[in-house]
Design a protein around this motif. Sequence first.
Motif, PDB file in Angstrom:
ATOM      1  N   PHE A  31       0.839  -1.209   0.000  1.00  0.00           N
ATOM      2  CA  PHE A  31       0.000   0.000   0.000  1.00  0.00           C
ATOM      3  C   PHE A  31       0.874   1.260   0.000  1.00  0.00           C
ATOM      4  O   PHE A  31       0.640   2.192  -0.779  1.00  0.00           O
ATOM      5  CB  PHE A  31      -0.936   0.013   1.216  1.00  0.00           C
ATOM      6  N   ILE A  32       1.918   1.270   0.840  1.00  0.00           N
ATOM      7  CA  ILE A  32       2.816   2.433   0.905  1.00  0.00           C
ATOM      8  C   ILE A  32       3.494   2.647  -0.451  1.00  0.00           C
ATOM      9  O   ILE A  32       3.580   3.775  -0.946  1.00  0.00           O
ATOM     10  CB  ILE A  32       3.877   2.251   2.022  1.00  0.00           C
ATOM     11  N   GLY A  33       3.942   1.541  -1.074  1.00  0.00           N
ATOM     12  CA  GLY A  33       4.594   1.630  -2.383  1.00  0.00           C
ATOM     13  C   GLY A  33       3.651   2.190  -3.435  1.00  0.00           C
ATOM     14  O   GLY A  33       4.028   3.063  -4.221  1.00  0.00           O
ATOM     15  N   GLY A  34       2.388   1.712  -3.429  1.00  0.00           N
ATOM     16  CA  GLY A  34       1.392   2.188  -4.395  1.00  0.00           C
ATOM     17  C   GLY A  34       1.139   3.684  -4.245  1.00  0.00           C
ATOM     18  O   GLY A  34       1.109   4.435  -5.224  1.00  0.00           O
ATOM     19  N   LEU A  35       1.013   4.103  -2.983  1.00  0.00           N
ATOM     20  CA  LEU A  35       0.775   5.525  -2.697  1.00  0.00           C
ATOM     21  C   LEU A  35       1.973   6.358  -3.166  1.00  0.00           C
ATOM     22  O   LEU A  35       1.810   7.434  -3.752  1.00  0.00           O
ATOM     23  CB  LEU A  35       0.552   5.704  -1.189  1.00  0.00           C
ATOM     24  N   SER A  36       3.187   5.829  -2.946  1.00  0.00           N
ATOM     25  CA  SER A  36       4.391   6.558  -3.363  1.00  0.00           C
ATOM     26  C   SER A  36       4.417   6.732  -4.876  1.00  0.00           C
ATOM     27  O   SER A  36       4.671   7.826  -5.375  1.00  0.00           O
ATOM     28  CB  SER A  36       5.658   5.806  -2.934  1.00  0.00           C
ATOM     29  N   TRP A  37       4.138   5.637  -5.610  1.00  0.00           N
ATOM     30  CA  TRP A  37       4.163   5.724  -7.078  1.00  0.00           C
ATOM     31  C   TRP A  37       3.119   6.709  -7.588  1.00  0.00           C
ATOM     32  O   TRP A  37       3.354   7.446  -8.538  1.00  0.00           O
ATOM     33  CB  TRP A  37       3.954   4.345  -7.712  1.00  0.00           C
ATOM     34  N   LEU A  38       1.942   6.714  -6.921  1.00  0.00           N
ATOM     35  CA  LEU A  38       0.880   7.659  -7.314  1.00  0.00           C
ATOM     36  C   LEU A  38       1.385   9.097  -7.144  1.00  0.00           C
ATOM     37  O   LEU A  38       1.196   9.950  -8.019  1.00  0.00           O
ATOM     38  CB  LEU A  38      -0.355   7.419  -6.445  1.00  0.00           C
ATOM     39  N   LEU A  39       2.073   9.338  -6.003  1.00  0.00           N
ATOM     40  CA  LEU A  39       2.600  10.685  -5.739  1.00  0.00           C
ATOM     41  C   LEU A  39       3.690  11.065  -6.739  1.00  0.00           C
ATOM     42  O   LEU A  39       3.694  12.170  -7.275  1.00  0.00           O
ATOM     43  CB  LEU A  39       3.152  10.780  -4.316  1.00  0.00           C
ATOM     44  N   TYR A  40       4.630  10.107  -7.003  1.00  0.00           N
ATOM     45  CA  TYR A  40       5.698  10.409  -7.961  1.00  0.00           C
ATOM     46  C   TYR A  40       5.106  10.696  -9.336  1.00  0.00           C
ATOM     47  O   TYR A  40       5.492  11.650 -10.023  1.00  0.00           O
ATOM     48  CB  TYR A  40       6.681   9.229  -8.101  1.00  0.00           C
ATOM     49  N   GLY A  41       4.149   9.851  -9.750  1.00  0.00           N
ATOM     50  CA  GLY A  41       3.533  10.001 -11.073  1.00  0.00           C
ATOM     51  C   GLY A  41       2.814  11.335 -11.185  1.00  0.00           C
ATOM     52  O   GLY A  41       3.016  12.097 -12.152  1.00  0.00           O
ATOM     53  N   GLY A  42       1.976  11.641 -10.168  1.00  0.00           N
ATOM     54  CA  GLY A  42       1.212  12.895 -10.174  1.00  0.00           C
ATOM     55  C   GLY A  42       2.139  14.100 -10.174  1.00  0.00           C
ATOM     56  O   GLY A  42       1.956  15.054 -10.947  1.00  0.00           O
TER      57      GLY A  42
END
Length: 323
Positions: A31-42
Amino acid sequence: MKRALPLLSFGLAACSGVQHALDPASEESAFIGGLSWLLYGGATAIFLLVMAIAAYAVFGPESRKRLAHRKLIVGGGILFPVVTLTALMTYAFAGAPNLLLRGEPALHVEVTGEQYWWRVRYLDENGWAQFETANEIVVPANRTVAFHLRSADVIHSFWVPNLHGKLDMIPGHSKTMQVRPTRTGVYRGQCAEYCGTQHAKMAFTVEVVNEKDFERWHAARKATARIPDSPLLQRGRDVFLSAGCGSCHTVRGVNESRALGPDLTHVGSRRTLGAGAIPNSLGALAGWIADSQALKPGNRMPAFRNLQPGDLQAVAAYLASLE
Ligand code: CUA
């Protein structure tokens, strides 16, 4: 392009490893990894958009350069951040329960931060310690594990990036971190809060194994120490007791100490000595006993330079035999 290739492969290789927050091995870190990728992508998308608008303002046709009209300021400056940040916050809050305690854990492990090592106790259902070990934690895959985190002296921080975020260990408090590992492997943890001279050498491992291997490991660790079966090992045990090792270290079945230092009942089977400071071996054990202050200055164990070579050899052989 030739130059870019190694850079690219380095970038990709950096996304996996035994101590990596973006290489998840548990439900929580996924979950933490998914949230991080979403933030990096955004963040990347918004950065590129802003740069494109800036480039247009600088290099675009003279007649269209004026971007400072009301619609763009209200839309891009107020509406867009409010909508995006609210959506992000809702997503993060909705997912936060993934990181909290849920359900009854299958295993309770108490980890206490000490200067500069990790005391590990496996607890039974009533919260009593079944056995104690140090610096190397083993847990079963696909079972919920509760880490009860404490500190014996100053503030430390428990961090295994592949499994979860950081949680501070505060003297006088006990906090619980719940982890459900999904992938077997050995993951490296590190103290993440400056706690003194050897903060950097305060590492540990969490090994995720299948259920059967865990049961085997647990039963072996619960057992008392191996009985010395040669004159050298018997001499080693006697030196362990007479030289004073036994006043700080316990070898279950041999002595009861004040437990100031790590339990050594199965020290021979550990990967490292001094909480990841040096790889474990017969020579490393002898070196550590003779002068641990040279290997990890400021640790709480005094150097035993006064031991006779024969005694040192015997006690190191004895400890190495305790698998
Ligand atoms: Cu313990 Cu830093």
